[in-house]
Write a protein that holds these residues in place. Sequence first.
Motif, PDB file in Angstrom:
ATOM      1  N   TYR A 199      20.390  20.910   3.949  1.00  0.00           N
ATOM      2  CA  TYR A 199      20.463  19.817   2.981  1.00  0.00           C
ATOM      3  C   TYR A 199      19.533  20.043   1.795  1.00  0.00           C
ATOM      4  O   TYR A 199      18.459  20.641   1.918  1.00  0.00           O
ATOM      5  N   ASN A 200      19.978  19.518   0.652  1.00  0.00           N
ATOM      6  CA  ASN A 200      19.208  19.603  -0.585  1.00  0.00           C
ATOM      7  C   ASN A 200      18.636  18.259  -1.014  1.00  0.00           C
ATOM      8  O   ASN A 200      17.845  18.198  -1.960  1.00  0.00           O
ATOM      9  N   GLY A 201      19.040  17.184  -0.353  1.00  0.00           N
ATOM     10  CA  GLY A 201      18.559  15.851  -0.688  1.00  0.00           C
ATOM     11  C   GLY A 201      18.539  14.984   0.552  1.00  0.00           C
ATOM     12  O   GLY A 201      19.177  15.295   1.565  1.00  0.00           O
ATOM     13  N   TRP A 202      17.847  13.849   0.457  1.00  0.00           N
ATOM     14  CA  TRP A 202      17.503  13.100   1.650  1.00  0.00           C
ATOM     15  C   TRP A 202      17.717  11.610   1.470  1.00  0.00           C
ATOM     16  O   TRP A 202      17.509  11.057   0.375  1.00  0.00           O
TER      17      TRP A 202
ATOM     18  N   ASN B 289      13.404  23.951  -6.122  1.00  0.00           N
ATOM     19  CA  ASN B 289      13.024  23.412  -4.808  1.00  0.00           C
ATOM     20  C   ASN B 289      12.026  22.263  -4.890  1.00  0.00           C
ATOM     21  O   ASN B 289      11.755  21.608  -3.880  1.00  0.00           O
TER      22      ASN B 289
ATOM     23  N   GLY C  14      16.329  21.457   5.789  1.00  0.00           N
ATOM     24  CA  GLY C  14      16.541  22.183   4.546  1.00  0.00           C
ATOM     25  C   GLY C  14      15.542  23.314   4.443  1.00  0.00           C
ATOM     26  O   GLY C  14      14.502  23.167   3.797  1.00  0.00           O
TER      27      GLY C  14
ATOM     28  N   ALA D 109      11.702  14.759   0.424  1.00  0.00           N
ATOM     29  CA  ALA D 109      11.957  14.850   1.865  1.00  0.00           C
ATOM     30  C   ALA D 109      10.914  14.042   2.634  1.00  0.00           C
ATOM     31  O   ALA D 109       9.750  13.989   2.239  1.00  0.00           O
TER      32      ALA D 109
ATOM     33  N   GLU E  74      11.998  19.190  -6.276  1.00  0.00           N
ATOM     34  CA  GLU E  74      12.451  17.839  -5.977  1.00  0.00           C
ATOM     35  C   GLU E  74      12.845  17.701  -4.512  1.00  0.00           C
ATOM     36  O   GLU E  74      12.624  16.651  -3.899  1.00  0.00           O
ATOM     37  N   LYS E  75      13.404  18.763  -3.928  1.00  0.00           N
ATOM     38  CA  LYS E  75      13.756  18.736  -2.505  1.00  0.00           C
ATOM     39  C   LYS E  75      12.521  18.478  -1.648  1.00  0.00           C
ATOM     40  O   LYS E  75      12.583  17.765  -0.636  1.00  0.00           O
TER      41      LYS E  75
ATOM     42  N   THR F 237      24.579  15.886  -1.346  1.00  0.00           N
ATOM     43  CA  THR F 237      23.753  16.945  -1.939  1.00  0.00           C
ATOM     44  C   THR F 237      24.084  18.337  -1.408  1.00  0.00           C
ATOM     45  O   THR F 237      23.410  19.297  -1.783  1.00  0.00           O
TER      46      THR F 237
END
Length: 202
Positions: A25-28, A79, A149, A86, A81-82, A185
């Motif tokens: 995953y790239n977003g949460w 990376n 991620g 998170a 913002e990821k 995402t």
Amino acid sequence: MTKQFHDNTLSADALDQIFREARSYNGWLDKPVSEDQIQAIYELLKMGPTSANMQPGRFVWCVSQESRDKLAECASEGNQEKIKTAPVVVVIGYDIDFHEELPWLFPHTDAKSWFEGDEDGRIEGAKRNSALQGAYLIIAARAQGLDCGPMSGVDLDKVTEAFFADNPRHKADWVCAIGYGDETTIFGRSPRPDFEKFNRIA
């Protein structure tokens, strides 16, 4: 008496959750991961095999916004913002001097002597086995209904300085975000090779 063998294969749903349907995953979602969940992940991952039970993995669980922001400063732009968003991001590192712990981790023999005087060999073993432990971490998190991620797009020297400065024999290797993934995402799944492509039975 004939030994009875039982099919202990996990259910199809469990295998889907851990492997077939799991994604990076790239977003949460805005949903926390508790300290109990973090400790439960570790209690599972530590049971995975490592050479001579060396357990070289050293983990920093970045939960506070401050620690995640500090880690994001060490990451590539894509990376950052990821990491910041998170619930948890784990720094997976390794201990070059893991052999000092072997007298109690592998008490069956003098395993410590196998690695003394061979720092290059220790680094090779620590990297390989801590990477295994990181893989166990992903499986353990997914088994508990969490998403992952994993990322290697970080400046490892900066991460080591930021999170392992108190022990210069510990080195960062990669990081893994953990939480409840936002399905909007993720990209379409990349191809996975058939068995025949990269395997042979000898």
